[in-house]
Design a protein around this motif. Sequence first.
Motif, short mmCIF file in Angstrom:
data_model
loop_
_atom_site.label_atom_id
_atom_site.label_comp_id
_atom_site.label_asym_id
_atom_site.label_seq_id
_atom_site.Cartn_x
_atom_site.Cartn_y
_atom_site.Cartn_z
N ASP A 149 1.00 -0.90 0.13
CA ASP A 149 0.33 -0.19 0.25
C ASP A 149 0.70 1.25 -0.01
O ASP A 149 1.76 1.12 0.11
CB ASP A 149 -0.80 -0.62 1.65
N SER A 150 0.10 2.50 -0.11
CA SER A 150 1.57 3.60 -0.56
C SER A 150 1.79 3.94 0.73
O SER A 150 2.98 4.76 0.73
CB SER A 150 0.25 4.89 -1.29
N GLU A 151 1.67 3.97 2.07
CA GLU A 151 1.99 4.37 3.31
C GLU A 151 3.29 3.51 2.88
O GLU A 151 4.20 3.79 3.61
CB GLU A 151 1.07 4.58 3.98
N THR A 152 2.85 1.90 3.19
CA THR A 152 3.94 1.34 3.53
C THR A 152 5.14 1.66 2.36
O THR A 152 6.22 1.93 2.76
CB THR A 152 3.37 -0.57 3.66
N LEU A 153 4.69 1.85 1.17
CA LEU A 153 5.38 1.30 0.31
C LEU A 153 6.25 2.90 0.67
O LEU A 153 8.12 2.99 0.12
CB LEU A 153 4.90 1.65 -1.17
N ALA A 154 6.22 3.41 0.87
CA ALA A 154 6.77 5.20 1.45
C ALA A 154 8.21 4.48 2.27
O ALA A 154 8.77 5.05 2.08
CB ALA A 154 5.75 6.56 1.72
N LEU A 155 7.33 3.82 3.34
CA LEU A 155 8.30 4.30 4.38
C LEU A 155 9.81 2.73 3.75
O LEU A 155 10.92 3.17 4.11
CB LEU A 155 8.15 2.95 5.42
N VAL A 156 9.06 2.26 3.36
CA VAL A 156 10.20 1.20 2.27
C VAL A 156 10.97 1.77 1.45
O VAL A 156 12.09 1.72 1.37
CB VAL A 156 9.71 0.18 1.83
N GLU A 157 10.36 2.48 0.67
CA GLU A 157 11.16 4.00 -0.32
C GLU A 157 12.35 4.35 0.83
O GLU A 157 13.26 4.59 0.36
CB GLU A 157 10.42 4.68 -1.25
N GLN A 158 11.75 5.13 1.45
CA GLN A 158 12.63 5.93 2.55
C GLN A 158 14.17 4.85 3.11
O GLN A 158 14.82 5.43 2.84
CB GLN A 158 11.65 6.40 3.86
N GLY A 159 13.83 3.75 3.27
CA GLY A 159 15.01 2.99 3.88
C GLY A 159 15.50 2.82 2.51
O GLY A 159 16.92 2.26 3.08
N ALA A 160 15.34 2.26 1.88
CA ALA A 160 15.55 2.20 0.31
C ALA A 160 16.65 3.55 0.01
O ALA A 160 17.98 3.16 -0.20
CB ALA A 160 15.04 1.67 -0.70
N ALA A 161 15.94 4.05 0.33
CA ALA A 161 17.32 6.04 -0.29
C ALA A 161 18.23 6.13 1.09
O ALA A 161 19.69 6.34 0.88
CB ALA A 161 16.52 6.84 -0.23
N ALA A 162 18.01 5.78 2.12
CA ALA A 162 19.33 6.31 2.92
C ALA A 162 20.24 4.74 2.91
O ALA A 162 21.26 5.06 3.17
CB ALA A 162 18.38 5.89 4.57
N PHE A 163 19.64 3.29 2.59
CA PHE A 163 20.61 2.27 2.46
C PHE A 163 21.62 2.53 1.89
O PHE A 163 23.26 2.44 2.59
CB PHE A 163 20.04 0.78 1.97
N GLU A 164 21.59 2.97 0.35
CA GLU A 164 23.40 3.32 0.10
C GLU A 164 24.33 3.91 0.73
O GLU A 164 25.43 4.34 1.07
CB GLU A 164 22.95 3.48 -1.02
N GLY A 165 24.01 5.30 1.31
CA GLY A 165 24.57 6.01 1.92
C GLY A 165 25.16 5.29 2.90
O GLY A 165 25.94 5.80 3.77
N TYR A 166 24.12 4.31 3.74
CA TYR A 166 24.52 3.49 4.69
C TYR A 166 26.01 2.74 4.78
O TYR A 166 26.99 2.19 5.16
CB TYR A 166 23.63 2.75 5.45
N ARG A 167 25.96 2.14 3.71
CA ARG A 167 26.19 0.91 3.25
C ARG A 167 27.74 1.41 2.70
O ARG A 167 28.52 1.25 2.92
CB ARG A 167 25.95 0.06 1.61
N ASP A 168 27.81 2.76 1.84
CA ASP A 168 29.20 3.46 2.03
C ASP A 168 29.54 4.07 2.72
O ASP A 168 30.53 4.19 2.92
CB ASP A 168 28.62 4.31 0.68
N ALA A 169 29.24 4.56 3.62
CA ALA A 169 29.66 4.93 5.25
C ALA A 169 30.07 3.65 5.72
O ALA A 169 31.74 3.80 6.32
CB ALA A 169 28.72 5.95 5.36
#
Length: 153
Positions: free
Chosen positions: A91-111
């Motif tokens: 659903d759109s609400e859960t998807l927004a949260l998952v997309e936030q996490g995915a967006a933050a993931f690359e920065g976390y991984r790289d750091a």
Amino acid sequence: MRLRQRAQHVFGALALSGWSALGCCPVAAEAMTACAAEQEARGSIGACAAACIAEDPGAIALRAGPCLAAEADFWAQAASSAMADLQRVLDSETLALVEQGAAAFEGYRDAICAAESAAWPGMTGAGEAWAECRMQVTAQHALRLESWLEALE
């Protein structure tokens, strides 16, 4: 089954393109695909890279980076594919949260991987430490997305 299909796609594309990581030591796409399919049930992160490296123990310094990168690329593709599937079922609400996490993931991984690599200042293992970290962290992320997807199906 989902990861086996992704392995065939990722490693098959690498073989068709004549991919040779860092210009040396080509990683056998068939071997990596077979390994990924075998490890699918076990979720054994790093087993395919280890098998790839073991193909020529005398050239471990040359093979480690490309082998780790090949498996990391597999896990990155698996995460991307799982994310695309999640976009279709959440659903759109859960998807927004998952997309936030995915967006933050690359920065976390790289750091986190930069920090791990920094533990090897001026040493030849810094590149391999970064590559192994990237593989491990990316695989964990992909498996988490896969588990969410499986729970929803």
